[in-house]
Design a protein around this motif. Structure first.
Motif, mmCIF file in Angstrom:
data_model
loop_
_atom_site.group_PDB
_atom_site.id
_atom_site.type_symbol
_atom_site.label_atom_id
_atom_site.label_comp_id
_atom_site.label_asym_id
_atom_site.label_seq_id
_atom_site.Cartn_x
_atom_site.Cartn_y
_atom_site.Cartn_z
ATOM 1 N N ILE A 35 0.705 -1.204 0.015
ATOM 2 C CA ILE A 35 -0.166 0.019 0.020
ATOM 3 C C ILE A 35 0.916 1.213 0.104
ATOM 4 O O ILE A 35 0.673 2.188 -0.717
ATOM 5 C CB ILE A 35 -1.024 0.086 1.201
ATOM 6 C CG1 ILE A 35 -1.996 -1.094 1.035
ATOM 7 C CG2 ILE A 35 -1.689 1.197 1.185
ATOM 8 C CD1 ILE A 35 -2.893 -1.178 2.248
ATOM 9 N N TYR A 36 2.006 1.289 0.786
ATOM 10 C CA TYR A 36 2.716 2.529 1.126
ATOM 11 C C TYR A 36 3.651 2.735 -0.078
ATOM 12 O O TYR A 36 3.995 3.920 -0.510
ATOM 13 C CB TYR A 36 3.419 2.482 2.273
ATOM 14 C CG TYR A 36 3.998 3.653 2.834
ATOM 15 C CD1 TYR A 36 3.417 4.869 3.263
ATOM 16 C CD2 TYR A 36 5.633 3.743 2.433
ATOM 17 C CE1 TYR A 36 4.085 5.972 3.772
ATOM 18 C CE2 TYR A 36 6.066 4.923 2.972
ATOM 19 C CZ TYR A 36 5.535 6.051 3.466
ATOM 20 O OH TYR A 36 6.139 7.062 3.639
ATOM 21 N N GLU A 37 4.458 1.602 -0.361
ATOM 22 C CA GLU A 37 5.590 1.783 -1.268
ATOM 23 C C GLU A 37 5.122 1.718 -2.989
ATOM 24 O O GLU A 37 5.658 1.948 -3.822
ATOM 25 C CB GLU A 37 6.693 0.777 -0.929
ATOM 26 C CG GLU A 37 7.030 1.067 0.428
ATOM 27 C CD GLU A 37 8.100 -0.029 0.725
ATOM 28 O OE1 GLU A 37 8.573 -0.857 0.038
ATOM 29 O OE2 GLU A 37 8.715 0.024 1.785
ATOM 30 N N THR A 38 4.047 1.269 -3.183
ATOM 31 C CA THR A 38 3.592 1.022 -4.632
ATOM 32 C C THR A 38 2.445 1.848 -4.875
ATOM 33 O O THR A 38 1.558 2.482 -4.066
ATOM 34 C CB THR A 38 3.371 -0.610 -4.928
ATOM 35 O OG1 THR A 38 1.938 -0.772 -4.508
ATOM 36 C CG2 THR A 38 4.393 -1.512 -4.374
ATOM 37 N N SER A 39 2.106 1.879 -6.225
ATOM 38 C CA SER A 39 0.695 2.593 -6.749
ATOM 39 C C SER A 39 -0.204 1.100 -7.112
ATOM 40 O O SER A 39 -0.972 1.687 -8.016
ATOM 41 C CB SER A 39 1.335 3.240 -7.999
ATOM 42 O OG SER A 39 2.011 4.348 -7.400
ATOM 43 N N GLY A 75 -3.980 1.249 12.288
ATOM 44 C CA GLY A 75 -4.775 2.465 12.981
ATOM 45 C C GLY A 75 -5.038 3.582 11.790
ATOM 46 O O GLY A 75 -5.545 4.615 12.152
ATOM 47 N N LEU A 76 -4.866 3.107 10.329
ATOM 48 C CA LEU A 76 -5.159 3.746 9.391
ATOM 49 C C LEU A 76 -5.888 2.955 8.264
ATOM 50 O O LEU A 76 -5.647 1.831 8.078
ATOM 51 C CB LEU A 76 -3.913 4.391 8.822
ATOM 52 C CG LEU A 76 -3.295 5.506 9.697
ATOM 53 C CD1 LEU A 76 -1.712 5.531 8.774
ATOM 54 C CD2 LEU A 76 -3.840 6.761 9.758
ATOM 55 N N SER A 77 -6.785 3.782 7.507
ATOM 56 C CA SER A 77 -7.186 3.023 6.376
ATOM 57 C C SER A 77 -6.290 3.097 5.231
ATOM 58 O O SER A 77 -5.056 3.489 5.282
ATOM 59 C CB SER A 77 -8.355 3.877 5.868
ATOM 60 O OG SER A 77 -8.168 4.927 5.306
ATOM 61 N N PRO A 78 -6.478 1.979 4.422
ATOM 62 C CA PRO A 78 -5.435 1.872 3.142
ATOM 63 C C PRO A 78 -5.418 3.415 2.314
ATOM 64 O O PRO A 78 -4.346 3.699 2.168
ATOM 65 C CB PRO A 78 -6.171 0.858 2.251
ATOM 66 C CG PRO A 78 -7.241 0.232 3.057
ATOM 67 C CD PRO A 78 -7.477 1.249 4.248
ATOM 68 N N VAL A 79 -6.487 3.869 2.232
ATOM 69 C CA VAL A 79 -6.230 5.180 1.733
ATOM 70 C C VAL A 79 -5.412 6.186 2.428
ATOM 71 O O VAL A 79 -4.439 6.957 1.881
ATOM 72 C CB VAL A 79 -7.469 6.071 1.391
ATOM 73 C CG1 VAL A 79 -7.559 7.336 0.844
ATOM 74 C CG2 VAL A 79 -8.434 4.995 0.374
ATOM 75 N N ALA A 80 -5.393 6.235 3.651
ATOM 76 C CA ALA A 80 -4.923 6.996 4.581
ATOM 77 C C ALA A 80 -3.169 6.801 4.400
ATOM 78 O O ALA A 80 -2.552 7.628 4.503
ATOM 79 C CB ALA A 80 -5.258 7.138 6.082
ATOM 80 N N ILE A 81 -3.024 5.530 4.487
ATOM 81 C CA ILE A 81 -1.710 5.025 4.494
ATOM 82 C C ILE A 81 -0.965 5.576 2.980
ATOM 83 O O ILE A 81 0.150 5.971 3.117
ATOM 84 C CB ILE A 81 -1.481 3.580 4.410
ATOM 85 C CG1 ILE A 81 -1.989 2.989 5.685
ATOM 86 C CG2 ILE A 81 -0.187 2.992 4.284
ATOM 87 C CD1 ILE A 81 -2.139 1.429 5.952
ATOM 88 N N ARG A 82 -1.906 5.372 2.103
ATOM 89 C CA ARG A 82 -1.137 5.906 0.583
ATOM 90 C C ARG A 82 -0.975 7.282 0.488
ATOM 91 O O ARG A 82 -0.059 7.862 0.144
ATOM 92 C CB ARG A 82 -2.266 5.202 -0.404
ATOM 93 C CG ARG A 82 -1.688 5.457 -1.553
ATOM 94 C CD ARG A 82 -2.306 4.510 -2.725
ATOM 95 N NE ARG A 82 -1.194 3.141 -2.758
ATOM 96 C CZ ARG A 82 -1.584 2.296 -3.576
ATOM 97 N NH1 ARG A 82 -2.529 2.381 -4.134
ATOM 98 N NH2 ARG A 82 -1.032 1.090 -3.381
#
Length: 276
Positions: A229-233, A260-267
């Motif tokens: 989630i964090y490192e890719t698109s 503690g975060l949604s996937p969108v918030a992580i991205r």
């Protein structure tokens, strides 16, 4: 004095390799390989373990059956020394107490800095190979010379860490787990794949990794999901499918529980960091 039998059945091989920057190379070892990096730099990765940077002046050991990937950053020139039965050679030439109880290094890669004595040995090896003077007896003699040198150039602790993947059953078990856990969904499936009963598998797993297999697999999943989630698109729907979630809602619940975060918030967190 006991001499090592040069007429034995141990296979030895040696070759020099040169690869240009930005090249990619996959390696599946069939023998025990000792790799000497004479120049250049590469990133070595295995399974989903953290990549390891190797560069000029490093010596690296790869046990048999390992499937790894080299990403060349600077033109690299290496000598690959292949040994058919490393355990037998170590037994004859290195201290018998070389393999103490060593904490498991999950990357299975431990590098040693090349000493001046080994650089001289490498120059000699290069001359022999380039002149086409190598035969089975000579390469055996040069391999045995190498082991005499490293015995006196490195500590028992360093040699233990360097050769542990070939000398300890725990490392062989770890290598199998790290190579195959991504192809199964449950600890029971992994136990079956390893030809253990589940009780024996769990006992060995706890001994090697220090925790239950389910917990370990969950931790790896948590780390991999965050990285994806964090490192890719990669689209979140694709990530959800990849990790076996029923949909975006279940992926979101998983992320909120563990991060503690949604996937969108992580991205979005990554995007915000890039803008700083």
């Amino acid at each position: 004095m006991t001499l090592f039998d040069l007429s034995g059945k141990i296979y030895f091989g040696a070759r020099f390799l040169s690869l240009d920057a930005d090249q990619e190379k996959k390696v599946l070892t069939s023998q025990s390989d000792i790799i000497f990096i004479l120049e250049g730099e590469a990133i070595l990765s295995f399974s989903d373990n953290d990549p390891k940077t190797i560069h000029e002046g490093h010596m690296l050991f790869l046990p048999p059956g390992i499937d790894c990937h080299f990403s060349i950053k600077k033109h690299i020139h290496v000598l690959v020394l292949e040994i058919g039965d490393l355990a037998a050679v170590c037994y004859h030439f290195l201290p018998t107490d070389m393999i103490p109880s060593i904490p498991l290094n999950e990357s299975l890669f431990y590098t040693l800095d090349l000493k001046i004595q080994l650089y001289r040995w490498l120059v000699n090896m290069k001359d022999y190979l380039q002149d086409g003077r190598f035969d089975d007896t000579l390469i055996s003699i040069k391999t045995f010379e190498l082991f005499y040198l490293i015995k006196h150039c490195y500590s028992i602790e360093e040699l233990g860490k360097f050769f542990a993947p070939a000398m300890q059953d725990e490392y062989k078990f770890a290598l199998f787990i790290l190579s195959h856990y991504g192809s199964v969904k449950t600890a029971e499936e992994l136990a079956h794949l390893s030809n253990y009963s589940f009780s024996a598998f769990e006992k060995q797993f706890r001994k090697v990794f220090g925790m239950a297999p389910y917990r370990w697999m969950l931790q790896r999943k948590i780390r991999k999901v965050y990285r994806e989630i964090y490192e890719t698109s990669i689209p979140l729907k694709v990530i959800a499918d990849e990790f076996g979630f029923s949909g975006l809602s279940q992926l979101s619940d998983f992320c909120r529980k563990h991060f503690g975060l949604s996937p969108v918030a992580i991205r979005n967190k990554r995007k915000n960091n890039e803008e700083l």
